[in-house]
Design a protein around this motif. Structure first.
Motif, mmCIF file in Angstrom:
data_model
loop_
_atom_site.group_PDB
_atom_site.id
_atom_site.type_symbol
_atom_site.label_atom_id
_atom_site.label_comp_id
_atom_site.label_asym_id
_atom_site.label_seq_id
_atom_site.Cartn_x
_atom_site.Cartn_y
_atom_site.Cartn_z
ATOM 1 N N GLN A 123 0.836 -1.201 0.000
ATOM 2 C CA GLN A 123 0.000 0.000 0.000
ATOM 3 C C GLN A 123 0.872 1.253 0.000
ATOM 4 O OE1 GLN A 123 -3.223 -0.062 -0.263
ATOM 5 N NE2 GLN A 123 -3.823 2.009 0.225
ATOM 6 N N ALA A 124 1.914 1.250 0.826
ATOM 7 C CA ALA A 124 2.828 2.400 0.874
ATOM 8 C C ALA A 124 3.531 2.580 -0.467
ATOM 9 C CB ALA A 124 3.846 2.212 1.995
ATOM 10 N N GLU A 125 3.922 1.467 -1.082
ATOM 11 C CA GLU A 125 4.566 1.542 -2.396
ATOM 12 C C GLU A 125 3.624 2.146 -3.431
ATOM 13 O OE1 GLU A 125 5.996 -1.493 -5.901
ATOM 14 O OE2 GLU A 125 6.210 -2.157 -3.828
ATOM 15 N N ILE A 126 2.380 1.690 -3.432
ATOM 16 C CA ILE A 126 1.391 2.225 -4.375
ATOM 17 C C ILE A 126 1.219 3.720 -4.153
ATOM 18 C CG2 ILE A 126 -1.081 2.248 -4.937
ATOM 19 C CD1 ILE A 126 -1.040 -0.819 -4.588
ATOM 20 N N LEU A 127 1.107 4.134 -2.903
ATOM 21 C CA LEU A 127 0.893 5.547 -2.609
ATOM 22 C C LEU A 127 2.111 6.405 -2.933
ATOM 23 C CD1 LEU A 127 -1.130 5.238 0.700
ATOM 24 C CD2 LEU A 127 -1.994 5.765 -1.588
ATOM 25 N N SER A 128 3.283 5.788 -3.008
ATOM 26 C CA SER A 128 4.488 6.553 -3.347
ATOM 27 C C SER A 128 4.596 6.820 -4.846
ATOM 28 C CB SER A 128 5.743 5.817 -2.868
ATOM 29 O OG SER A 128 6.021 4.701 -3.696
ATOM 30 N N LEU A 129 3.838 6.084 -5.648
ATOM 31 C CA LEU A 129 3.878 6.276 -7.095
ATOM 32 C C LEU A 129 3.203 7.593 -7.456
ATOM 33 C CD1 LEU A 129 3.040 2.610 -8.100
ATOM 34 C CD2 LEU A 129 5.290 3.706 -8.117
ATOM 35 N N LYS A 130 3.743 8.258 -8.446
ATOM 36 C CA LYS A 130 3.298 9.625 -8.746
ATOM 37 C C LYS A 130 2.043 9.699 -9.611
ATOM 38 C CE LYS A 130 7.617 11.890 -7.864
ATOM 39 N NZ LYS A 130 7.433 11.878 -6.448
ATOM 40 N N THR A 131 1.836 8.737 -10.504
ATOM 41 C CA THR A 131 0.719 8.864 -11.439
ATOM 42 C C THR A 131 -0.415 7.897 -11.097
ATOM 43 O OG1 THR A 131 1.556 7.221 -13.015
ATOM 44 C CG2 THR A 131 2.324 9.513 -13.297
ATOM 45 N N VAL A 132 -1.599 8.274 -11.479
ATOM 46 C CA VAL A 132 -2.753 7.396 -11.308
ATOM 47 C C VAL A 132 -2.531 6.115 -12.110
ATOM 48 C CG1 VAL A 132 -5.249 7.178 -11.654
ATOM 49 C CG2 VAL A 132 -4.281 9.375 -10.955
ATOM 50 N N GLU A 133 -1.962 6.247 -13.298
ATOM 51 C CA GLU A 133 -1.676 5.088 -14.150
ATOM 52 C C GLU A 133 -0.804 4.070 -13.410
ATOM 53 O OE1 GLU A 133 0.412 4.025 -18.462
ATOM 54 O OE2 GLU A 133 0.579 6.057 -17.656
ATOM 55 N N ASP A 134 0.279 4.537 -12.795
ATOM 56 C CA ASP A 134 1.181 3.632 -12.082
ATOM 57 C C ASP A 134 0.523 3.030 -10.847
ATOM 58 O OD1 ASP A 134 3.150 4.120 -13.963
ATOM 59 O OD2 ASP A 134 4.222 5.578 -12.719
ATOM 60 N N ARG A 135 -0.229 3.844 -10.121
ATOM 61 C CA ARG A 135 -0.903 3.343 -8.920
ATOM 62 C C ARG A 135 -1.917 2.260 -9.281
ATOM 63 N NH1 ARG A 135 -1.974 8.340 -4.712
ATOM 64 N NH2 ARG A 135 0.187 9.062 -4.639
ATOM 65 N N LEU A 136 -2.699 2.519 -10.324
ATOM 66 C CA LEU A 136 -3.703 1.542 -10.727
ATOM 67 C C LEU A 136 -3.042 0.261 -11.242
ATOM 68 C CD1 LEU A 136 -6.627 0.725 -11.092
ATOM 69 C CD2 LEU A 136 -6.605 1.903 -13.319
ATOM 70 N N SER A 137 -1.976 0.397 -12.009
ATOM 71 C CA SER A 137 -1.268 -0.792 -12.510
ATOM 72 C C SER A 137 -0.756 -1.649 -11.362
ATOM 73 C CB SER A 137 -0.107 -0.379 -13.419
ATOM 74 O OG SER A 137 -0.601 0.206 -14.601
ATOM 75 N N SER A 138 -0.190 -1.031 -10.347
ATOM 76 C CA SER A 138 0.307 -1.781 -9.186
ATOM 77 C C SER A 138 -0.839 -2.439 -8.433
ATOM 78 C CB SER A 138 1.085 -0.860 -8.247
ATOM 79 O OG SER A 138 2.284 -0.476 -8.851
ATOM 80 N N TRP A 139 -1.944 -1.714 -8.273
ATOM 81 C CA TRP A 139 -3.095 -2.278 -7.571
ATOM 82 C C TRP A 139 -3.614 -3.509 -8.319
ATOM 83 C CZ3 TRP A 139 -8.109 -3.718 -8.053
ATOM 84 C CH2 TRP A 139 -8.857 -3.862 -6.875
ATOM 85 N N ILE A 140 -3.717 -3.405 -9.640
ATOM 86 C CA ILE A 140 -4.212 -4.528 -10.448
ATOM 87 C C ILE A 140 -3.227 -5.697 -10.396
ATOM 88 C CG2 ILE A 140 -4.696 -5.281 -12.816
ATOM 89 C CD1 ILE A 140 -5.988 -2.493 -13.257
ATOM 90 N N ALA A 141 -1.924 -5.405 -10.419
ATOM 91 C CA ALA A 141 -0.926 -6.473 -10.345
ATOM 92 C C ALA A 141 -1.084 -7.276 -9.052
ATOM 93 C CB ALA A 141 0.487 -5.888 -10.440
ATOM 94 N N TRP A 142 -1.433 -6.614 -7.966
ATOM 95 C CA TRP A 142 -1.595 -7.305 -6.679
ATOM 96 C C TRP A 142 -2.948 -8.004 -6.583
ATOM 97 C CZ3 TRP A 142 1.429 -8.617 -2.675
ATOM 98 C CH2 TRP A 142 0.816 -9.027 -1.501
ATOM 99 N N ASN A 143 -4.010 -7.352 -7.064
ATOM 100 C CA ASN A 143 -5.372 -7.866 -6.878
ATOM 101 C C ASN A 143 -5.915 -8.654 -8.057
ATOM 102 O OD1 ASN A 143 -6.378 -6.675 -4.196
ATOM 103 N ND2 ASN A 143 -5.368 -4.960 -5.191
ATOM 104 N N GLY A 144 -5.253 -8.604 -9.201
ATOM 105 C CA GLY A 144 -5.663 -9.408 -10.349
ATOM 106 C C GLY A 144 -6.485 -8.661 -11.378
ATOM 107 N N SER A 145 -7.491 -7.939 -10.962
ATOM 108 C CA SER A 145 -8.330 -7.195 -11.902
ATOM 109 C C SER A 145 -9.160 -6.178 -11.122
ATOM 110 C CB SER A 145 -9.255 -8.141 -12.674
ATOM 111 O OG SER A 145 -10.150 -8.778 -11.785
ATOM 112 N N LEU A 146 -9.762 -5.287 -11.869
ATOM 113 C CA LEU A 146 -10.650 -4.298 -11.241
ATOM 114 C C LEU A 146 -11.938 -4.975 -10.786
ATOM 115 C CD1 LEU A 146 -10.495 -1.148 -13.543
ATOM 116 C CD2 LEU A 146 -9.944 -1.255 -11.123
ATOM 117 N N PRO A 147 -12.517 -4.512 -9.672
ATOM 118 C CA PRO A 147 -13.831 -5.027 -9.283
ATOM 119 C C PRO A 147 -14.900 -4.409 -10.185
ATOM 120 C CG PRO A 147 -13.170 -3.283 -7.802
ATOM 121 C CD PRO A 147 -12.010 -3.510 -8.752
ATOM 122 N N GLY A 148 -16.148 -4.743 -9.944
ATOM 123 C CA GLY A 148 -17.253 -4.167 -10.703
ATOM 124 C C GLY A 148 -17.306 -2.658 -10.557
#
Length: 190
Positions: A123-148
């Motif tokens: 979570q801290a790593e995701i929040l340290s990323l500067k762009t929404v694109e990078d944050r979302l990519s990291s979140w998806i990499a950890w969680n697999g896909s976007l929810p509904g």
């Protein structure tokens, strides 16, 4: 058996019901109970001075809410039912006694807390990323896909961006994806 059932099995407690949006506990409340989520979703949330909030834990069925609070006298964030939820609440002191008296439980509890530390570091790593694109990519990499679609605002809170910024990024990705598909079709039909 869920992790909550494992840790709380045999401890006396009681069921608590919460409506969607209702507080389970507040920042500064004394820690007297440990809640295991049986149904629904409860968020552990830190609300900042500017009104923005960050989801620290998304506890669903089988999860123990704010498990680190077992070692604290007060809560350091808020917990609220994201959906209608039912928890099983046991006395914090009863769980602490079990951990002291049973090394197997203490070892398993330690492993659980270590997993939570890993999750917090991500979570801290995701929040340290500067762009929404990078944050979302990291979140998806950890969680697999976007929810509904109805859950996207929760993702925005987890990655520390406004819902509007997240929606724009999702739209941008969809547009890029459609463009790639159209280009691939052109190349395969030639």
């Amino acid at each position: 058996m869920s992790e909550a059932e494992f840790f709380l099995e045999g401890l006396s407690g009681h069921e608590c019901a919460f409506a969607a949006g209702e507080a389970v506990f507040h920042l500064g409340d004394a820690v007297q109970l440990v809640h295991a989520v049986r149904r629904g979703v409860v968020h552990l949330v830190r609300v900042h001075e500017d009104g923005t909030s960050l989801i620290l834990q998304r506890a669903g069925p089988g999860s123990i809410l704010a498990e680190a609070s077992v070692y604290s006298t007060v809560y350091y964030c808020d917990a609220r039912a994201e959906t209608a939820a039912i928890t099983w609440a046991v006395a914090r002191d009863a769980l602490r006694s079990r951990l002291v008296q049973n090394p197997d439980y203490a070892e398993a509890w330690g492993q659980r807390l270590a997993h939570d530390v890993q999750r917090a570091r991500l979570q801290a790593e995701i929040l340290s990323l500067k762009t929404v694109e990078d944050r979302l990519s990291s979140w998806i990499a950890w969680n697999g896909s976007l929810p509904g679609k109805g859950q996207w605002s929760n993702v925005a809170q987890e990655i520390g961006v406004s819902p509007e910024a997240l929606y724009r990024e999702i739209a941008r990705r969809r547009k890029l994806s459609r463009g790639r598909c159209a280009n691939e079709e052109k190349h395969t039909t030639r």
